[in-house]
Scaffold this active site. Structure first.
Site, PDB file in Angstrom:
ATOM      1  N   LYS A 214      50.816  39.055  45.478  1.00 27.61           N
ATOM      2  CA  LYS A 214      50.999  40.488  45.201  1.00 27.61           C
ATOM      3  C   LYS A 214      50.828  41.307  46.635  1.00 27.61           C
ATOM      4  O   LYS A 214      49.691  40.996  47.163  1.00 27.61           O
ATOM      5  CB  LYS A 214      50.105  41.009  43.995  1.00 27.61           C
ATOM      6  CG  LYS A 214      50.304  42.541  43.680  1.00 27.61           C
ATOM      7  CD  LYS A 214      49.297  43.014  42.707  1.00 27.61           C
ATOM      8  CE  LYS A 214      49.493  44.457  42.226  1.00 27.61           C
ATOM      9  NZ  LYS A 214      48.850  44.683  41.027  1.00 27.61           N
TER      10      LYS A 214
ATOM     11  N   SER B  44      51.486  46.671  37.545  1.00 27.66           N
ATOM     12  CA  SER B  44      51.811  47.064  39.249  1.00 27.66           C
ATOM     13  C   SER B  44      52.114  45.552  39.627  1.00 27.66           C
ATOM     14  O   SER B  44      52.662  45.444  40.659  1.00 27.66           O
ATOM     15  CB  SER B  44      50.583  47.635  39.927  1.00 27.66           C
ATOM     16  OG  SER B  44      49.562  46.764  39.717  1.00 27.66           O
TER      17      SER B  44
ATOM     18  N   SER C  27      48.326  45.459  34.418  1.00 30.96           N
ATOM     19  CA  SER C  27      49.115  45.013  35.470  1.00 30.96           C
ATOM     20  C   SER C  27      49.608  43.665  35.710  1.00 30.96           C
ATOM     21  O   SER C  27      50.104  43.283  36.616  1.00 30.96           O
ATOM     22  CB  SER C  27      48.439  45.664  36.936  1.00 30.96           C
ATOM     23  OG  SER C  27      48.334  47.032  36.625  1.00 30.96           O
TER      24      SER C  27
END
Length: 741
Positions: A298, A373, A397
């Site tokens: 990420k 996210s 997330s």
């Protein structure tokens, strides 16, 4: 030592002495709730308190550092018949429990100083006596207030009415903003600060159309590592195939936002050399567990030499110079990072969209969301670009993107995995709300990855020491008949969407299968605390923010120990340095967003605007800090009671709960249903481990469906091994996407 055995009739008449004071006799004992309120009041005026409960249920409050020892010459030398000189605070508490005097006792000792034989000047006996006297009076005032029931009832009713009106106004305003976002966003066009071609200059348009045999990429990460060690294929082949698959699909889904393909190929070649040397020396078993396996990270995590913007335009061009702790541990285990993936702006919305990299699209349907996210990670894993990825989860997330993209994801127990090297980073007590965890295609990869994530990189790092056996497991298969399951099908929150019928149907099929394997399955329509999911999660973060606002007054508190507000992160790069955005500036940004010229996404602006009210005011509006902490304790106690072992042979308990009430929504559609993510957020507030499992594709839309397996704190291996068993039996698992426009 000051003891309060009875509830005084006239609290204002309290006159404690230096030794012992007992209030005026009254037949009515102090109630449990009133006693807790009194002690909470005392806590607010005395620092470094240690709480304990005596055998008869009375609360004991001790003023002393945790590592201090009571010595001769201290303010307190004896408690009742107990000599407490030379005892630690924990030992003193044990003595008090054994005593069972039935009184509420406030014990005071000196602070540890450079001259332990005498008290510091700032904490002499007169000062200590004055502080205790002040505390007793505060307690007296509180008890007196409780006795004035008519005034208290009127005040509570008025505050309740004010809160109801404020809550209705908030939801009306939120709905209006969500409607505006839903209808306006598609017409504003996709605004990208860094064009795709600038991020992938080495890629050619012809290579993206090549047909690939990606059967090797269907393997799990552990199978890939075993194949590299056995010589079935090389790390260079794996990494090259991963890169070519990213090139092939990424222009459609926009999941990878920056690449390190050249470095990854070099590292793969070195990994092959290590394997050849180990084979020649017959030391293959000494090789790292994931040697030569590609993975993605990420973008909010630091990866040396890679961008670390977290989707914020002000951070464009920011390059990480060191690896995040989890990335470093994976590299030590032999894994090779090939790219970083897209996020929502500053990782605080469930759509992976920002103005730096643009919008990430679902590989099962380009018109639908990948979640956020960690949406870029889940999309890359689902598209067979990498076998696993690294994500983070503060309210869902990891699990929401995993559910939308049909892969496995695990949110570990709060505090189990280090969060170092992320931007933004949670500080203070919020560090246990944010969790770093793996996203992968195969359930069998979750436990090996979790062990690597939790393995200390050096002896001084004790993040995974002294963990229960159920946390990281012992590698053996689980007997489902020894696991108790609790199945809950909805949260019953008034503002969430009704759970999709196909999800309910798949959950019921899993219930029937578990019963056929001899497992006990208890079906529950809902749990009381689930209807307060949003309240519990938001107040949990609000408490952390309130801790931060208090710690800001003390410069000696380390910045990493504080919870930095989102509005300060959002305003990074503006005049004045890292200062919080002001309400007027954020309202102006909303107007700029409406006409399409703001540099921020609307969810980020709205979240920052919600932080402009003082945390202390919001806490009072929600019932006060003591009330909120009591609600959190009650929710945790309710969950702990639900998951408590029912028999001696029981190995654990798993709660089944939908990951999201529907399959993946269309892009920007969550603006119309902004609270559906509370299905995942409640477990962050409780800090318990959760594994998201893909339970098939929707017959109506062809999109993945997801289910959460929740377990007790530090029992991470239980839901993971249960997911592995369900995958083996065909009740859950990844399905290769057939990309649709």
């Amino acid at each position: 030592v000051f003891s309060m055995q009875e509830k005084p009739r006239n609290p204002a008449g309290w006159q404690p002495t230096r030794t012992t004071w007992v209030g005026r006799q009254r037949e009515e004992k102090v109630g449990k709730e009133e006693e807790e309120e009194c002690v909470s009041c005392a806590i607010s005026s005395i620092e470094d308190l240690v709480l304990s409960t005596s055998s008869e249920g009375r609360l004991v409050v001790a003023l002393a550092p945790r590592d201090s020892v009571l010595r001769e010459g201290d303010v307190v030398q004896r408690i009742g018949s107990h000599d407490v000189r030379g005892l630690s605070c924990e030992e003193v508490q044990e003595k008090l429990r054994e005593g069972g005097s039935g009184t509420m006792t406030i014990m005071v000792t000196r602070q540890r100083t450079e001259a332990p034989e005498r008290l510091p000047a700032s904490l002499n006996e007169a000062t200590v006596e004055g502080r205790i006297l002040s505390t007793c009076r505060r307690v007296a005032d509180h008890v007196s207030y409780l006795e004035r029931s008519r005034f208290g009832w009127l005040l509570r009713t008025s505050l309740g009415a004010m809160f109801a009106v404020a809550s209705i106004a908030y939801h009306v305003a939120s709905s209006a903003i969500c409607l505006l976002m839903f209808f306006v966003s598609p017409f504003l066009g996709e605004k990208v600060e860094v064009p795709y071609e600038d991020r992938f200059r080495s890629l050619t348009s012809s290579s993206s159309r090549d047909e690939l045999d990606i059967s090797l990429l269907h393997l799990s990460a552990t199978e890939m590592a075993e194949g590299v060690r056995n010589g079935d294929f090389t790390s260079s082949q794996l990494v090259d195939l991963s890169i070519r698959q990213i090139v092939r699909v990424n222009r459609s889904i926009n999941a990878a936002v920056a690449e390190r393909f050249a470095q990854a190929r070099q590292e793969a070649a070195r990994a092959d050399e290590r394997v050849a040397e180990a084979r020649a020396k017959e030391t293959l078993d000494s090789l790292p567990p994931l040697l030569g396996v590609p993975f993605s990270v990420k973008e909010s995590f630091s990866v040396q030499g890679m961008p670390n913007t977290s989707g914020l335009i002000a951070r464009t061009g920011r390059i990480a110079h060191v690896d995040a702790k989890v990335v470093k541990r994976l590299r030590t285990a032999g894994a090779i990072p090939v790219c970083v993936s897209n996020v929502s702006e500053l990782c605080m919305w469930m759509e992976s969209y920002n103005y730096v990299y643009g919008l990430t699209k679902n590989p099962y349907s380009l018109r639908h969301s990948v979640g956020g996210s960690s949406g870029g990670e889940a999309a890359l894993v689902a598209s067979c670009c990498v076998p696993f990825g690294v994500g983070s989860d503060v309210g869902g997330s990891i699990r929401i993107p995993s559910a939308f993209n049909g892969v496995f994801g695990h949110k570990p127990t709060g505090g189990l995995i280090p969060n170092d090297g992320q931007h933004p980073i949670s500080g203070g007590s919020a560090r246990h709300v944010l969790a770093t965890g793996p996203i992968c295609k195969r359930a069998c990869d979750l436990l090996p990855l979790l062990r690597i994530f939790a393995t200390p990189s050096k002896l001084a790092d004790v993040s995974s020491l002294a963990l229960p056996e159920k946390t990281l497991g012992d590698g053996r298969a689980i007997d489902l008949s020894k696991i108790r399951f609790v199945s809950v099908k909805a949260s019953n929150h008034l503002l969430t969407t009704r759970v999709n019928k196909e999800i309910v149907k798949r959950q019921e099929a899993i219930e029937q299968f578990l019963e056929s394997r001899g497992a006990e399955v208890r079906r529950v329509s809902t749990l009381p605390f689930l209807s307060r999911s949003l309240h519990l999660w938001s107040t949990r973060l609000l408490l952390a923010q309130h801790e931060r606002s208090k710690s800001d007054q003390h410069e000696e508190v380390a910045a990493t120990a504080r919870q930095i507000p989102f509005k300060r992160y959002l305003w990074e790069g503006r005049a004045g340095g890292l200062r919080p955005a002001r309400a007027g500036e954020l309202l102006w940004e909303i107007l700029l967003w409406v006409i399409g010229v703001s540099k921020f996404t609307l969810p980020a602006i709205v979240l920052a605007l919600s932080e402009c009210l003082p945390s202390s005011f919001l806490l009072q509006l929600l019932g006060g800090e003591k009330s909120i902490m009591r609600e959190l304790r009650e929710a945790k106690a309710e969950f702990k009671s639900l998951m408590a072992p029912g028999s001696d042979g029981e190995e654990g308990c798993v709660l089944l709960f939908p990951s999201y009430p529907t399959p993946a929504p269309r892009h920007f559609e969550p603006y119309l249903r902004p609270l559906d993510w509370t299905y995942t957020a409640i477990w962050n507030a409780l800090e318990v481990p959760v594994t998201q499992v893909p339970i098939g594709l929707s017959e109506a839309s062809g999109l993945p469906l997801g289910l959460q397996l929740v377990s007790s704190k530090f029992a991470d291996s239980i839901p993971i091994t249960a997911a592995m068993e369900l995958e083996k039996c065909g009740l859950c698992g990844w399905k290769e996407p057939k990309m649709r426009p």
